[in-house]
Design a protein around this motif. Structure first.
Motif, PDB file in Angstrom:
ATOM      1  N   SER A   1     -56.554-104.115  53.796  1.00  0.00           N
ATOM      2  CA  SER A   1     -57.715-103.270  53.488  1.00  0.00           C
ATOM      3  C   SER A   1     -59.051-103.968  53.744  1.00  0.00           C
ATOM      4  CB  SER A   1     -57.641-102.790  52.042  1.00  0.00           C
ATOM      5  OG  SER A   1     -57.643-103.901  51.164  1.00  0.00           O
ATOM      6  N   GLU A   2     -59.044-105.291  53.880  1.00  0.00           N
ATOM      7  CA  GLU A   2     -60.283-106.008  54.157  1.00  0.00           C
ATOM      8  C   GLU A   2     -60.649-105.947  55.642  1.00  0.00           C
ATOM      9  OE1 GLU A   2     -60.372-109.899  52.455  1.00  0.00           O
ATOM     10  OE2 GLU A   2     -59.627-109.159  50.530  1.00  0.00           O
ATOM     11  N   MET A   3     -59.703-105.505  56.472  1.00  0.00           N
ATOM     12  CA  MET A   3     -59.973-105.380  57.905  1.00  0.00           C
ATOM     13  C   MET A   3     -60.325-103.929  58.216  1.00  0.00           C
ATOM     14  SD  MET A   3     -56.966-107.747  59.507  1.00  0.00           S
ATOM     15  CE  MET A   3     -57.544-107.549  61.186  1.00  0.00           C
ATOM     16  N   ARG A   4     -61.336-103.739  59.018  1.00  0.00           N
ATOM     17  CA  ARG A   4     -61.780-102.395  59.396  1.00  0.00           C
ATOM     18  C   ARG A   4     -61.223-102.083  60.778  1.00  0.00           C
ATOM     19  NH1 ARG A   4     -66.930-100.944  56.793  1.00  0.00           N
ATOM     20  NH2 ARG A   4     -67.378 -99.789  58.685  1.00  0.00           N
ATOM     21  N   GLY A   5     -60.152-101.312  60.802  1.00  0.00           N
ATOM     22  CA  GLY A   5     -59.601-100.969  62.094  1.00  0.00           C
ATOM     23  C   GLY A   5     -58.248-100.312  62.015  1.00  0.00           C
ATOM     24  N   TYR A   6     -57.618-100.219  63.179  1.00  0.00           N
ATOM     25  CA  TYR A   6     -56.353 -99.514  63.293  1.00  0.00           C
ATOM     26  C   TYR A   6     -55.587-100.032  64.500  1.00  0.00           C
ATOM     27  CZ  TYR A   6     -59.395 -97.003  66.522  1.00  0.00           C
ATOM     28  OH  TYR A   6     -60.283 -96.689  67.531  1.00  0.00           O
TER      29      TYR A   6
ATOM     30  N   THR B   1     -60.651-103.358  66.026  1.00  0.00           N
ATOM     31  CA  THR B   1     -61.568-103.392  64.889  1.00  0.00           C
ATOM     32  C   THR B   1     -62.744-102.476  65.208  1.00  0.00           C
ATOM     33  OG1 THR B   1     -62.632-105.393  65.753  1.00  0.00           O
ATOM     34  CG2 THR B   1     -60.935-105.702  64.074  1.00  0.00           C
ATOM     35  N   ILE B   2     -63.240-101.830  64.153  1.00  0.00           N
ATOM     36  CA  ILE B   2     -64.280-100.811  64.342  1.00  0.00           C
ATOM     37  C   ILE B   2     -65.433-101.021  63.358  1.00  0.00           C
ATOM     38  CG2 ILE B   2     -62.800 -99.050  65.345  1.00  0.00           C
ATOM     39  CD1 ILE B   2     -62.412 -97.860  62.557  1.00  0.00           C
ATOM     40  N   LYS B   3     -66.538-100.391  63.671  1.00  0.00           N
ATOM     41  CA  LYS B   3     -67.727-100.458  62.811  1.00  0.00           C
ATOM     42  C   LYS B   3     -67.680 -99.353  61.759  1.00  0.00           C
ATOM     43  CE  LYS B   3     -70.158-102.100  66.874  1.00  0.00           C
ATOM     44  NZ  LYS B   3     -71.019-101.699  67.971  1.00  0.00           N
ATOM     45  N   ASN B   4     -67.395 -98.127  62.193  1.00  0.00           N
ATOM     46  CA  ASN B   4     -67.373 -96.964  61.308  1.00  0.00           C
ATOM     47  C   ASN B   4     -65.923 -96.517  61.106  1.00  0.00           C
ATOM     48  OD1 ASN B   4     -67.542 -94.464  60.076  1.00  0.00           O
ATOM     49  ND2 ASN B   4     -68.856 -93.544  61.620  1.00  0.00           N
ATOM     50  N   THR B   5     -65.414 -96.636  59.901  1.00  0.00           N
ATOM     51  CA  THR B   5     -64.009 -96.304  59.631  1.00  0.00           C
ATOM     52  C   THR B   5     -63.725 -94.805  59.673  1.00  0.00           C
ATOM     53  OG1 THR B   5     -64.394 -96.335  57.234  1.00  0.00           O
ATOM     54  CG2 THR B   5     -63.612 -98.387  58.263  1.00  0.00           C
ATOM     55  N   ASP B   6     -64.745 -93.991  59.812  1.00  0.00           N
ATOM     56  CA  ASP B   6     -64.544 -92.540  59.905  1.00  0.00           C
ATOM     57  C   ASP B   6     -64.274 -92.086  61.337  1.00  0.00           C
ATOM     58  OD1 ASP B   6     -64.998 -92.224  57.171  1.00  0.00           O
ATOM     59  OD2 ASP B   6     -67.165 -91.994  57.452  1.00  0.00           O
ATOM     60  N   ASP B   7     -64.258 -93.027  62.280  1.00  0.00           N
ATOM     61  CA  ASP B   7     -64.097 -92.689  63.691  1.00  0.00           C
ATOM     62  C   ASP B   7     -62.980 -93.528  64.311  1.00  0.00           C
ATOM     63  OD1 ASP B   7     -64.315 -92.129  66.392  1.00  0.00           O
ATOM     64  OD2 ASP B   7     -66.447 -92.658  66.543  1.00  0.00           O
TER      65      ASP B   7
END
Length: 190
Positions: free
Chosen positions: A103-108, A139-145
């Motif tokens: 959960s500390e990583m922003r991405g998929y 890794t992403i900046k905005n987790t909604d996209d």
């Protein structure tokens, strides 16, 4: 001495019983995550998904299995496209997208189906991706996209277990991921 023997025998029986019943996977079954199957095409995480897409959400108390309606996108952990269907992500057909477990990583992670990619559609990006695996961590900046929005993609975090940003001192891995990210930024979807 008799008391010690009885105690050690009892302790052995208790430990043997406990160990014999232990499940090495940490539980008896996988969590029954709440999920929703789309009944029509819908936009989720800025991606238009087809009818029949399975949207899987984080565990929630009192919510398990199939749900009657979509839940909050903030709780989404997986998008799985219907069997036999893919969507185009960066010029590559993909079958699913999974949010990073950490959960500390922003991405998929996106999962490619390269056997559906025709020769005339291959790019430097798709070739580099295919050379290491079918799964690519982003890794992403905005987790909604979760779309192929190059302005939102911060980096290529990994390609299989072969190449990972985690191993910062491994020049070969870092170079490959840098090349993959540079090729991703050059993809033109017009």
């Amino acid at each position: 001495m008799k008391l010690f023997r009885k105690f050690s025998s009892l302790l052995t029986l208790i430990l043997t019983g406990c160990i014999g019943n232990m499940n090495p996977t940490g539980g008896n079954s996988a969590p029954n995550y709440p999920y929703f199957i789309t009944t029509e095409p819908v936009v989720v995480k800025k991606i238009t998904v087809p009818k029949g897409t399975k949207l899987v959400y984080e565990e929630r108390m009192f919510l398990e299995g199939k749900q009657d309606k979509m839940m909050s996108e903030q709780r989404l952990i997986e998008i799985e496209f219907p069997a036999g269907q893919t969507i185009n992500w960066g010029g590559v057909p993909i079958t699913s997208i999974n949010k990073f477990f950490n959960s500390e990583m922003r991405g998929y992670t996106v999962y490619a189906k390269f056997d559906e990619l025709s020769e005339d559609k291959k790019t430097k990006f798709s070739e580099l991706w295919q050379n290491c695996s079918n799964d690519l961590g982003i890794t992403i900046k905005n987790t909604d996209d979760w779309s192929f929005n190059k302005q939102n993609i911060a980096d290529v975090n990994d390609c299989s277990v072969l190449y990972q940003r985690y191993f910062k001192d491994d020049e070969k891995q870092q170079t490959y991921l840098n090349e993959l990210y540079a090729a991703l930024l050059k993809v033109d979807l017009k």
